[in-house]
Motif scaffolding. Structure first.
Motif, PDB file in Angstrom:
ATOM      1  N   LYS A 130      14.806  -0.342   4.903  1.00  6.49           N
ATOM      2  CA  LYS A 130      13.485   0.186   4.861  1.00  6.49           C
ATOM      3  C   LYS A 130      13.162   1.355   5.436  1.00  6.49           C
ATOM      4  CE  LYS A 130      11.143  -4.396   3.621  1.00  6.49           C
ATOM      5  NZ  LYS A 130      10.891  -4.269   2.451  1.00  6.49           N
ATOM      6  N   ALA A 175       2.707   4.209   2.294  1.00  7.51           N
ATOM      7  CA  ALA A 175       1.979   3.915   3.686  1.00  7.51           C
ATOM      8  C   ALA A 175       2.400   4.867   4.541  1.00  7.51           C
ATOM      9  CB  ALA A 175       1.907   2.668   3.913  1.00  7.51           C
ATOM     10  N   VAL A 228       0.967  -3.679   9.999  1.00 10.53           N
ATOM     11  CA  VAL A 228       2.226  -4.294   9.023  1.00 10.53           C
ATOM     12  C   VAL A 228       3.460  -4.007   9.638  1.00 10.53           C
ATOM     13  CG1 VAL A 228       3.153  -3.872   6.769  1.00 10.53           C
ATOM     14  CG2 VAL A 228       0.610  -3.540   7.001  1.00 10.53           C
ATOM     15  N   LYS A 286       7.558  -4.549   9.508  1.00 11.08           N
ATOM     16  CA  LYS A 286       8.672  -4.802   8.805  1.00 11.08           C
ATOM     17  C   LYS A 286      10.084  -4.797   9.302  1.00 11.08           C
ATOM     18  CE  LYS A 286       6.139  -3.309   4.760  1.00 11.08           C
ATOM     19  NZ  LYS A 286       6.273  -2.658   3.486  1.00 11.08           N
ATOM     20  N   VAL A 340       8.552  -9.210   6.351  1.00  9.00           N
ATOM     21  CA  VAL A 340       7.248  -8.590   6.516  1.00  9.00           C
ATOM     22  C   VAL A 340       6.105  -9.317   7.072  1.00  9.00           C
ATOM     23  CG1 VAL A 340       5.344  -7.011   5.169  1.00  9.00           C
ATOM     24  CG2 VAL A 340       7.796  -6.818   4.562  1.00  9.00           C
ATOM     25  N   ILE A 398       2.246  -9.678   8.482  1.00  8.70           N
ATOM     26  CA  ILE A 398       0.899  -8.681   8.470  1.00  8.70           C
ATOM     27  C   ILE A 398       0.157  -9.393   9.788  1.00  8.70           C
ATOM     28  CG2 ILE A 398      -1.260  -8.120   7.174  1.00  8.70           C
ATOM     29  CD1 ILE A 398       0.702  -7.805   4.929  1.00  8.70           C
ATOM     30  N   GLU A 435       3.814   0.253   9.848  1.00  4.40           N
ATOM     31  CA  GLU A 435       2.941   0.940   8.693  1.00  4.40           C
ATOM     32  C   GLU A 435       1.605   0.664   8.646  1.00  4.40           C
ATOM     33  OE1 GLU A 435       5.446   0.717   5.207  1.00  4.40           O
ATOM     34  OE2 GLU A 435       4.101  -0.706   4.363  1.00  4.40           O
ATOM     35  N   GLU A 436       0.920   1.549   8.165  1.00  5.77           N
ATOM     36  CA  GLU A 436      -0.454   1.566   7.869  1.00  5.77           C
ATOM     37  C   GLU A 436      -0.747   0.384   6.621  1.00  5.77           C
ATOM     38  OE1 GLU A 436      -3.223   4.528   4.764  1.00  5.77           O
ATOM     39  OE2 GLU A 436      -0.854   4.895   5.200  1.00  5.77           O
ATOM     40  N   PHE A 437      -1.797  -0.205   6.912  1.00 10.26           N
ATOM     41  CA  PHE A 437      -2.242  -1.281   6.068  1.00 10.26           C
ATOM     42  C   PHE A 437      -3.010  -0.897   4.755  1.00 10.26           C
ATOM     43  CE2 PHE A 437      -5.276  -4.658   4.464  1.00 10.26           C
ATOM     44  CZ  PHE A 437      -4.341  -5.623   4.353  1.00 10.26           C
ATOM     45  N   MET A 438      -2.406  -1.047   3.639  1.00 11.12           N
ATOM     46  CA  MET A 438      -2.943  -0.656   2.186  1.00 11.12           C
ATOM     47  C   MET A 438      -3.927  -1.722   1.401  1.00 11.12           C
ATOM     48  SD  MET A 438       0.143   1.861   0.933  1.00 11.12           S
ATOM     49  CE  MET A 438       1.354   0.291   0.777  1.00 11.12           C
ATOM     50  N   GLU A 472      -1.624  -5.498  -6.494  1.00  9.06           N
ATOM     51  CA  GLU A 472       0.003  -4.891  -6.340  1.00  9.06           C
ATOM     52  C   GLU A 472       0.464  -5.205  -7.804  1.00  9.06           C
ATOM     53  OE1 GLU A 472       2.404  -6.316  -3.153  1.00  9.06           O
ATOM     54  OE2 GLU A 472       0.429  -7.403  -2.340  1.00  9.06           O
ATOM     55  N   LYS A 499       3.288 -13.675  -4.045  1.00 11.64           N
ATOM     56  CA  LYS A 499       4.186 -14.172  -3.046  1.00 11.64           C
ATOM     57  C   LYS A 499       3.701 -15.188  -2.087  1.00 11.64           C
ATOM     58  CE  LYS A 499       5.942  -9.389  -2.834  1.00 11.64           C
ATOM     59  NZ  LYS A 499       7.469  -8.982  -3.002  1.00 11.64           N
ATOM     60  N   MET A 502       1.119  -0.455  -4.919  1.00 11.06           N
ATOM     61  CA  MET A 502      -0.161  -0.949  -4.577  1.00 11.06           C
ATOM     62  C   MET A 502      -0.911   0.200  -5.021  1.00 11.06           C
ATOM     63  SD  MET A 502      -1.786  -2.762  -1.272  1.00 11.06           S
ATOM     64  CE  MET A 502      -0.766  -3.780  -0.793  1.00 11.06           C
ATOM     65  N   VAL A 513       4.946   0.218  -2.042  1.00  7.84           N
ATOM     66  CA  VAL A 513       5.059  -0.691  -1.046  1.00  7.84           C
ATOM     67  C   VAL A 513       6.609  -0.846  -0.489  1.00  7.84           C
ATOM     68  CG1 VAL A 513       4.421  -3.178  -0.142  1.00  7.84           C
ATOM     69  CG2 VAL A 513       3.038  -1.897  -1.813  1.00  7.84           C
ATOM     70  N   GLU A 514       7.345  -1.147  -1.610  1.00 15.72           N
ATOM     71  CA  GLU A 514       8.994  -1.454  -1.520  1.00 15.72           C
ATOM     72  C   GLU A 514       9.647  -0.892  -2.724  1.00 15.72           C
ATOM     73  OE1 GLU A 514      10.475  -5.206  -0.994  1.00 15.72           O
ATOM     74  OE2 GLU A 514       9.138  -5.967  -2.919  1.00 15.72           O
TER      75      GLU A 514
HETATM   76  P1  AMP Z   1       7.527  -6.232   0.857  1.00 20.11           P
HETATM   77  O1  AMP Z   1       8.565  -6.902   1.143  1.00 20.11           O
HETATM   78  O2  AMP Z   1       7.878  -4.836   1.750  1.00 20.11           O
HETATM   79  O3  AMP Z   1       7.224  -5.815  -0.462  1.00 20.11           O
HETATM   80  O4  AMP Z   1       6.008  -6.613   1.644  1.00 20.11           O
HETATM   81  C1  AMP Z   1       5.851  -8.107   1.297  1.00 20.11           C
HETATM   82  C2  AMP Z   1       4.471  -7.861   0.942  1.00 20.11           C
HETATM   83  O5  AMP Z   1       3.517  -7.653   2.155  1.00 20.11           O
HETATM   84  C3  AMP Z   1       3.757  -7.209  -0.200  1.00 20.11           C
HETATM   85  O6  AMP Z   1       4.111  -7.581  -1.692  1.00 20.11           O
HETATM   86  C4  AMP Z   1       2.543  -6.897   0.372  1.00 20.11           C
HETATM   87  O7  AMP Z   1       1.735  -7.852  -0.302  1.00 20.11           O
HETATM   88  C5  AMP Z   1       2.512  -7.116   1.833  1.00 20.11           C
HETATM   89  N1  AMP Z   1       2.529  -5.637   2.336  1.00 20.11           N
HETATM   90  C6  AMP Z   1       3.843  -4.940   2.475  1.00 20.11           C
HETATM   91  N2  AMP Z   1       3.479  -3.542   3.042  1.00 20.11           N
HETATM   92  C7  AMP Z   1       2.021  -3.698   2.940  1.00 20.11           C
HETATM   93  C8  AMP Z   1       1.157  -2.631   3.450  1.00 20.11           C
HETATM   94  N3  AMP Z   1       1.467  -1.320   4.056  1.00 20.11           N
HETATM   95  N4  AMP Z   1      -0.209  -2.820   3.549  1.00 20.11           N
HETATM   96  C9  AMP Z   1      -0.606  -3.924   2.773  1.00 20.11           C
HETATM   97  N5  AMP Z   1       0.205  -5.049   2.393  1.00 20.11           N
HETATM   98  C10 AMP Z   1       1.464  -4.818   2.632  1.00 20.11           C
END
Ligand code: AMP
Ligand code: GLY
Length: 425
Positions: free
Chosen positions: A103, A118, A142, A144, A154, A156, A186-189, A193, A215, A274, A283-284
């Motif tokens: 990441k 983010a 957030v 990770k 991840v 939160i 990172e910043e919360f968005m 999704e 998820k 997102m 997001v990823e």
């Molecule tokens: P990821 O494995 O990076 O996709 O993260 C898993 C889940 O965490 C995502 O599908 C989002 O629902 C949530 N998430 C990850 N990053 C953020 C972010 N910066 N802001 C808000 N939700 C996030």
């Protein structure tokens, strides 16, 4: 033609069922596969992460093409090894798979090439990570793990206490092993999704139909994060206008960024997006087909999947016209009670025919085994029940009707897949 598909989940089953439509393929081998996949392919007991064992199998079987589906073997260089030994593959080489495997890499790539995501900082020292969280004092935070963690790395954090706990869990207790040596904070968005998988050969990038995963383990997005409890496609939030913005600001720039870094990506590139009030943000990235997104996206593909995969490998994707059905699809995951934490295996599954299927739906097997003609649970996510319909509502109703008839002891599934979306046009 003999094709080897590496992996053992519902996603691999979806790839195999689509490949079966190609007339030039005489035989599909899947390693390791599972009980349900064995109705559609010959399964061989080689682990997806056993690089040498897989090479030996591919050479012994004289396979003409290999689809490397899961993240781990891609990150370990399975494609590199097979290609070096003359076996053409669908799936990125190791230095391109890093877009998912780290990441920290993907965040730096997005920063360098101005791809919307983010705001973030990277830490390898837990004290510094905690100091940053205290200084920011902004929640949810957030946090990770840098590396692969089965979609569960991840965290939160809603408040300071939870953030401290998350940093400890990842960096000190190493809940996900070396994946937590570094963390991204990172910043919360906010916003809906959307998952967009795309075929790319490094010259062109063709997004597939959009989809949306669920998820969290329980209804109303409660409970722990899982690998994914259900999907729908297409996402009603992903309008034509949004798709155009994503193409211009995210998809093409990412492909070009990887080229410029000398890491040309060939395969399926997954964009987890997102749709924030400031526009779509990443997001990823994943370096592979999503699971269970694939179980709703591939049934809507009208063009031959094997032709596309070979064109991606050959760098000739621009020559192919990819067509999609205008139906909708829904997939509901039937999981073992307790997943994503501990669960029992070995329960008999009822409601399936001898091929592990049921009329009117497609049953993708994720964690099953077959013994004496019967199917048994053998994993956390057990089955994905996919149905198609003229509308999303129709697809969901069909899938849930089948879910009522297929099951096993201690089964857990979400009753609200796509519920909030079915009325959106
Ligand atoms: P990821 O494995 O990076 O996709 O993260 C898993 C889940 O965490 C995502 O599908 C989002 O629902 C949530 N998430 C990850 N990053 C953020 C972010 N910066 N802001 C808000 N939700 C996030
Ligand atoms: N469904 C999310 C993933 O495959 O990572």
């Amino acid at each position: 033609m003999k094709v080897l598909v590496i992996g053992s989940g519902g996603r691999e089953h979806a790839v195999i069922r689509k490949l079966k439509e190609n007339k030039a393929i005489d035989k599909i081998i899947c390693a390791p596969g599972n009980g349900g996949i064995s109705a559609d392919a010959e399964c061989r007991n080689v682990k997806a992460t056993d690089l040498e064992g897989m090479l030996e199998l591919a050479l012994k079987e004289k396979v003409d093409f290999c689809v490397v589906t899961p993240d781990d073997p891609l990150a370990m260089g399975m494609t590199d090894l097979l290609e070096e030994n003359g076996i053409p593959c669908f799936g990125p080489v190791k230095k391109a798979a890093v877009i998912e495997a780290s990441k920290a890499f993907s965040k730096e790539l997005m920063k360098k090439y101005n791809i919307p995501t983010a705001a973030y900082e990277i830490f390898d020292d837990p004290q510094k990570a905690l100091a940053y969280i205290e200084e920011k004092n902004s929640y949810p935070a957030v946090i990770k793990a840098d590396g692969l963690a089965l979609g569960k790395g991840v965290l939160i954090a809603e408040d300071h206490e939870a953030a401290v706990k998350a940093v400890r869990e990842l960096m000190v207790d190493k809940a996900f092993g070396a994946s937590g040596n570094k963390v991204v904070i990172e910043e919360f968005m906010t916003g809906p999704e959307v998952s967009v998988l795309a075929f790319t050969d490094g010259n062109v990038i063709y997004p597939m139909i959009s989809s949306m995963d669920h998820k969290r383990a329980n209804d109303n997005d409660e409970g722990l994060n899982t690998g994914g409890m259900g999907t729908i496609a297409p996402s009603p939030f992903y309008t034509k206008e949004t798709a155009e913005i994503c193409m211009k600001t995210i998809f093409v720039p990412t492909m070009e960024a990887m080229n410029k870094e000398g890491r040309t990506f060939r395969g399926c590139l997954y964009f987890g997006l997102m749709l924030t009030p400031d526009g779509p943000k990443v997001v990823e990235y994943n370096c592979r087909f999503g699971d269970p997104e694939t179980q709703v996206v591939l049934p809507l593909l009208k063009t031959d999947l094997f032709d596309i995969m070979r064109a991606v490998h050959d760098g000739k994707l621009a020559d192919i016209d990819i067509e999609w059905s205008d139906l909708s699809a829904a997939c509901v995951i039937e999981a073992s009670g307790g997943y994503p934490e501990s669960y029992q295996k070995g329960y008999e599954i009822y409601g399936l025919d001898e091929n592990g299927q049921k009329d009117g739906v497609i049953v993708y097997h994720a964690g099953t085994k077959k013994e004496n003609g019967k199917y048994y649970t053998n994993g956390g996510r057990v089955l994905g029940i996919t149905a198609l319909g003229e509308t999303l509502g129709e697809a969901l109703d069909r899938s849930y009707a089948a879910v009522k008839e297929i099951g096993f002891e201690n089964m857990h599934y979400r009753t609200d897949i796509g519920r909030k979306l079915r009325e959106i046009k």
